[in-house]
Design an enzyme around this catalytic site. Structure first.
Site, short mmCIF file in Angstrom:
data_model
loop_
_atom_site.label_atom_id
_atom_site.label_comp_id
_atom_site.label_asym_id
_atom_site.label_seq_id
_atom_site.Cartn_x
_atom_site.Cartn_y
_atom_site.Cartn_z
N CYS A 5 15.74 71.97 -4.18
CA CYS A 5 16.02 73.32 -4.84
C CYS A 5 15.52 73.66 -6.25
O CYS A 5 14.32 74.87 -6.00
CB CYS A 5 17.42 73.58 -4.24
SG CYS A 5 17.88 75.17 -4.50
N GLU A 38 20.54 67.23 1.85
CA GLU A 38 21.74 66.30 2.44
C GLU A 38 22.94 67.29 2.82
O GLU A 38 23.57 66.47 3.24
CB GLU A 38 22.51 65.90 0.40
CG GLU A 38 23.02 67.29 -0.28
CD GLU A 38 21.57 68.28 -0.79
OE1 GLU A 38 22.43 69.70 -1.26
OE2 GLU A 38 20.31 68.23 -0.25
N HIS A 77 18.75 72.04 1.30
CA HIS A 77 19.21 71.15 0.82
C HIS A 77 19.57 70.07 2.15
O HIS A 77 20.36 70.50 2.97
CB HIS A 77 19.94 71.70 0.40
CG HIS A 77 20.77 72.37 -0.69
ND1 HIS A 77 21.05 71.92 -1.93
CD2 HIS A 77 20.49 74.13 -0.56
CE1 HIS A 77 20.92 72.63 -3.36
NE2 HIS A 77 20.54 73.78 -3.04
#
Length: 387
Positions: free
Chosen positions: A264, A360, A358
């Site tokens: 990001c 994650e 993202h």
């Protein structure tokens, strides 16, 4: 059911207003109005430091039905400046819930508004772009409209804002590797989410999370004490053009040949370190349903996003940089925005990469979790080559 909520008003910087009712804490707040298209995961959104100084408009009409718990926070607090929902849940319905969303917003002083037409507000932001906004409830809601608009237009803009230092950790800490330790990585906290070092730790990486103010000398000291196999730059808020310190450190990292991975904000800073520009998107990408193509495989991933800035890099050719050859590795299928970069040495070896979204991805999706494995492969191949 009789609605006992007091009146509230939302005022955009172009003068458009929406009347609603108070939600969360009462008072006034200002920030940048952005919309999030996620239908779930609001707790992770609210505690994501990347939303610092932003007022989040939820496009999903019904919000709060799973309540709030103590396990899903992505940081130590709620970071949004304000919260806008259409239809707040009357009560949570989840076995994991420990309290209501509104109770948590009130406890942390987050001013919100409900019972407004969020679809109309979202369409307005899509057409006019993200802009400053204010939410006013309690005594503030009764002030003259012109006075409220003055409050909004006096608020700082996102362009030029340096915010990573406001959300970063004050002191370094370590997330231990799960099981056998394989690698040591320094993670620069620009607004890091809890899930990120956890996913690296699950892959045998000992993660040293460092403050945003850390220097290359700090990394060298870490290398002497514990070894250093790679460097990671996290997500975070603000304008990447204002993050000159972090860009300077990254240029030293790349110059030293240390493997790099960025997510990001880290993607934007890699772009600037390589000599590319960055620019502000009209209304940004925010949600957990954004289609991205991995150009190396042709695979399309559904991904989680939260960014208002993007890298200005050519899609049709590789670029020579001070550190090797860079190319755009991922692209958004909605608008061709750069969603990933890849850096290779003069001999063609991968030395660093980043993505704008993202991997994650709490609360999901998880299509891009393989990128952490790609980072492990990069660390492993670099370590073997230097052995």
């Amino acid at each position: 059911m009789i609605d006992t909520r007091e009146p509230a008003v939302l005022v955009l910087e172009d003068g458009r207003t929406f009347a609603g009712r108070a939600y969360g804490s009462r008072g006034e707040t200002t920030g940048e109005a952005v919309f999030c298209t996620a239908m779930t995961g609001y707790q992770e959104t609210l505690t994501d430091p990347s939303y610092h100084r932003q007022v989040v408009v939820m496009t999903a009409p019904h919000v709060g039905n799973t309540g709030w718990n103590d396990e899903d926070d992505e940081s130590s607090r709620i970071w949004v400046s304000g919260y806008v929902v259409r239809d707040p849940a009357l009560r949570p319905s989840s076995w994991r819930s420990q309290r209501t969303l509104e109770d948590e917003l009130a406890a942390q002083g987050v001013v919100g508004i409900c019972d407004i037409d969020t679809r109309a507000l979202t369409r307005h932001l899509r057409e006019r772009g993200a802009m400053r906004v204010g939410i006013f409830s309690g005594e503030a809601a009764g002030m003259p409209a012109a006075h409220l608009l003055e409050h909004v237009t006096a608020a700082p803009e996102m362009v030029g804002a340096s915010l990573a230092e406001e959300v970063s950790t004050d002191t370094a800490y370590v997330v231990e590797a799960h099981g056998e330790k394989r690698f040591t990585v320094a993670a620069l906290d620009l607004g890091i989410k809890t899930m990120t070092p956890q996913l690296m730790a699950e892959r045998g990486i000992e993660v040293h999370v460092l403050p945003e103010s850390s220097t290359f000398a700090d990394l060298a000291r870490l290398r002497e004490l514990h070894g250093l196999d790679g460097v990671f730059y996290s997500n975070g808020p603000g304008d990447p053009a204002a993050a000159e310190h972090a860009v300077g450190v990254l240029r030293e990292v790349l110059g030293a040949g240390i493997p790099f991975f960025g997510i990001c904000f880290g993607n934007q800073l890699l772009g600037r370190a390589l000599g590319f520009g960055t620019y502000k998107l009209r209304y940004g990408h925010r949600g957990i349903n954004q289609p991205v193509m991995d150009r190396s495989t042709g695979k399309v991933e559904v991904t989680s996003h939260n960014h208002g800035f993007a890298v200005d890099a050519p899609l049709d050719r590789d670029s020579d940089t001070d550190f090797g050859t860079a190319r755009v590795s991922h692209v958004c299928l909605n608008d061709d925005v750069v969603e990933g970069l890849e850096l290779r040495s003069r001999t063609g070896d991968l030395t660093g990469f980043s993505v704008q979204y993202h991997p994650e991805a709490a609360a999901g999706p998880h299509d891009a979790a393989y990128l952490f494995d790609r980072f492990v492969d990069l660390l492993d191949s670099t370590k073997k080559a230097s052995a």
